[in-house]
Design an enzyme around this catalytic site. Sequence first.
Site, PDB file in Angstrom:
ATOM      1  N   CYS A   1       1.116  -1.282  -0.066  1.00 10.61           N
ATOM      2  CA  CYS A   1      -0.024  -0.004  -0.462  1.00 10.61           C
ATOM      3  C   CYS A   1       0.974   1.046   0.145  1.00 10.61           C
ATOM      4  O   CYS A   1       1.906   1.448   0.491  1.00 10.61           O
ATOM      5  CB  CYS A   1      -0.962   0.353   1.283  1.00 10.61           C
ATOM      6  SG  CYS A   1      -2.142   1.168   1.308  1.00 10.61           S
TER       7      CYS A   1
ATOM      8  N   ASP B   1      -7.073   9.672  -3.860  1.00 11.33           N
ATOM      9  CA  ASP B   1      -5.931   8.883  -3.150  1.00 11.33           C
ATOM     10  C   ASP B   1      -4.744   8.916  -4.757  1.00 11.33           C
ATOM     11  O   ASP B   1      -4.818   9.003  -5.043  1.00 11.33           O
ATOM     12  CB  ASP B   1      -6.772   7.457  -3.351  1.00 11.33           C
ATOM     13  CG  ASP B   1      -6.613   6.913  -1.973  1.00 11.33           C
ATOM     14  OD1 ASP B   1      -5.691   6.579  -1.209  1.00 11.33           O
ATOM     15  OD2 ASP B   1      -7.249   5.577  -1.729  1.00 11.33           O
ATOM     16  N   ASN B   2      -3.950   7.985  -3.130  1.00  8.96           N
ATOM     17  CA  ASN B   2      -2.470   7.571  -4.186  1.00  8.96           C
ATOM     18  C   ASN B   2      -2.186   9.097  -4.885  1.00  8.96           C
ATOM     19  O   ASN B   2      -1.234   8.583  -5.552  1.00  8.96           O
ATOM     20  CB  ASN B   2      -2.271   6.797  -5.038  1.00  8.96           C
ATOM     21  CG  ASN B   2      -3.222   5.594  -4.385  1.00  8.96           C
ATOM     22  OD1 ASN B   2      -2.748   4.621  -2.496  1.00  8.96           O
ATOM     23  ND2 ASN B   2      -4.425   4.935  -4.553  1.00  8.96           N
TER      24      ASN B   2
HETATM   25  N1  MTE Z   1     -10.106  -1.757  -5.116  1.00  5.59           N
HETATM   26  C1  MTE Z   1     -11.379  -1.448  -4.837  1.00  5.59           C
HETATM   27  N2  MTE Z   1     -12.692  -1.908  -5.153  1.00  5.59           N
HETATM   28  N3  MTE Z   1     -11.978  -0.940  -3.491  1.00  5.59           N
HETATM   29  C2  MTE Z   1     -10.724  -0.332  -2.347  1.00  5.59           C
HETATM   30  O1  MTE Z   1     -10.770   0.230  -1.364  1.00  5.59           O
HETATM   31  N4  MTE Z   1      -7.824  -0.401  -2.407  1.00  5.59           N
HETATM   32  C3  MTE Z   1      -7.455  -0.327  -3.054  1.00  5.59           C
HETATM   33  C4  MTE Z   1      -6.552  -1.334  -3.744  1.00  5.59           C
HETATM   34  N5  MTE Z   1      -7.724  -1.780  -5.264  1.00  5.59           N
HETATM   35  C5  MTE Z   1      -9.409  -0.838  -3.025  1.00  5.59           C
HETATM   36  C6  MTE Z   1      -9.204  -1.258  -4.101  1.00  5.59           C
HETATM   37  C7  MTE Z   1      -5.846  -0.134  -1.852  1.00  5.59           C
HETATM   38  S1  MTE Z   1      -5.308   1.449  -1.837  1.00  5.59           S
HETATM   39  C8  MTE Z   1      -4.696  -0.649  -2.075  1.00  5.59           C
HETATM   40  S2  MTE Z   1      -3.418  -0.554  -1.441  1.00  5.59           S
HETATM   41  C9  MTE Z   1      -5.286  -2.910  -2.449  1.00  5.59           C
HETATM   42  O2  MTE Z   1      -6.136  -2.654  -2.736  1.00  5.59           O
HETATM   43  C10 MTE Z   1      -4.849  -3.772  -1.509  1.00  5.59           C
HETATM   44  O3  MTE Z   1      -5.228  -4.990  -1.633  1.00  5.59           O
HETATM   45  P1  MTE Z   1      -5.425  -5.869  -0.770  1.00  5.59           P
HETATM   46  O4  MTE Z   1      -6.999  -5.335   0.316  1.00  5.59           O
HETATM   47  O5  MTE Z   1      -5.696  -7.615  -1.419  1.00  5.59           O
HETATM   48  O6  MTE Z   1      -3.920  -5.981   0.281  1.00  5.59           O
END
Ligand code: MTE
Length: 536
Positions: A107, A244-245
Amino acid sequence: MAAATSINTIDPRDIGTPDDWIPRHSEMVRLTGKHPFNAESPLSLLMDQGFITPVPLHYVRNHGPVPKLHWDIHRLVVDGLVSNPLNLSMNDLENLPYKEFPVTLVCAGNRRKEQNMIKQSIGFNWGPAATSCAIWKGVPLNYILKLAGVNLNDCVNGPRYVCFSGVDKLPNGFYGTSIPLEWSLNDVNDVILAYEMNGERLTPDHGYPLRVIIPGCIGGRMVKWLSKITISNKESDSYYHYHDNRVLPPEFDAERATKEKAWYNPNYIINYLNINSVITSPAHNEYIPLSSFFNNQMYTLKGYAYTGGGHKITRVEVSLDNGKTWLLSKLDQPELVHPAVLKRRINPIPRYWCWSFWSLIIPFHSFIRCEEISVRAWDSTQNTQPRNPTWNVMGMMNNCHFRVKVNTIPQGNEFRLVFEHPTQPGNNPGGWMVKPSPKLITSKPSDVSTINSQIPTFTINEVAKHNNEKDCWIIINKKVYNCTKFLKKHPGGTASILINAGKDATNEFTAIHSTKAIELLKGFYIGNLALLQSKL
Ligand code: MTE
């Protein structure tokens, strides 16, 4: 090694939340209270697992409730600037060619708590375990795109983006993001639509039944619960793609970023992971009695390192003298010999998608007069980590030298060395960077003087009655707040307050709220929890 591979019980903390159907590992450290589930494994437990992280201990980042999806009815739609739109079932996808290989996910907020100790960012307190490694299996994205009639020539007339959409509907719309089409089409980049993790179908927390895996990239682009891919001449229009990000310049706070539209500045987007390394042994609070020093004993320092974009970690160095000199550690790169990788390593320019482990054996006496142990990694672009963190409003991409303090503490008749990491994840106490929290958080609830004053007090049972949309009270740090009027204005959506209506929301609140939100909260204060009265 702790047994960690199978779990089938519902954690009591999930009862009453929309996720009360998902079994989760009880040792995962929750960073945003009960819900949504954002969690990392205790660092030592994660390291005990070795190269491949068992699914229940893989970090999880969910922006909201986990959607309940079914393999048999889930569909993937591919549309937009394509000559052959697709609508595929999970069985269709499972019958297409696949790739299977290990990838370390990280992350972008990994190690954010260190930044939050400098100044609170708008993100919650990730420790250094927002990273894990699993074997992912799925259909190559370039294969799907070719089926949809998309090819590189499409980029000739201007940029093209592959926009991914998840099914999770959040307060600001569906979670989604995008990457450039060239990235997706290039086979060496190994972008896949994954339906298996460590040899089994994905679990709900990791995107069941389908998610994107983009090796070498931050986790935030790897959309879970994937239902739609749109080819567009614009980047994803999801709120989360922009808000985000991103690493904004340190002088920006959230208000200025919004006012100056900095969220939309393409220079601030994060795609590739940056280089990082962490010390995992000694662990936080691990100690060595000084008597051990007379036995010529040796100590093995250990940790992990990763980098982005398919680059290779080429060395990891440790300093025992505040960065004056550096010792070369031994590097262990299980990816290079992993059967799944050996089978497929066909690229002329190999790509490295996984974390490495480093170790360094030193005599105990090296700790004498050592104030701190620090680590830095280097990669195949000769890139290394900065000594100091660069604070940014989202608290992202923290990759400064990981520094463990060595404290000498008296214990009975003798002294011991006690190691101290910079922080501990979430609200967990400890760490040399940890300062006292803002006033509201540390301030004790009303004491005797308050009880004698005019401030109303409420019992837990009384607060519990105010548990709905029309009448919503919450408890934070033993103070009671009536949030009914704020429900519709809450940037995180009504649901995220309602889930705590009538309850103690201290963990949820303190995990993610800025000092501005703490100020705002004061306007809804109606009294104190009557806890202390019964103690009198
Ligand atoms: N995809 C969806 N649909 N919703 C989410 O909240 N979080 C993202 C990503 N994909 C997210 C997502 C984030 S910020 C991260 S760091 C990764 O999923 C985490 O993946 P994991 O929970 O399988 O470790």
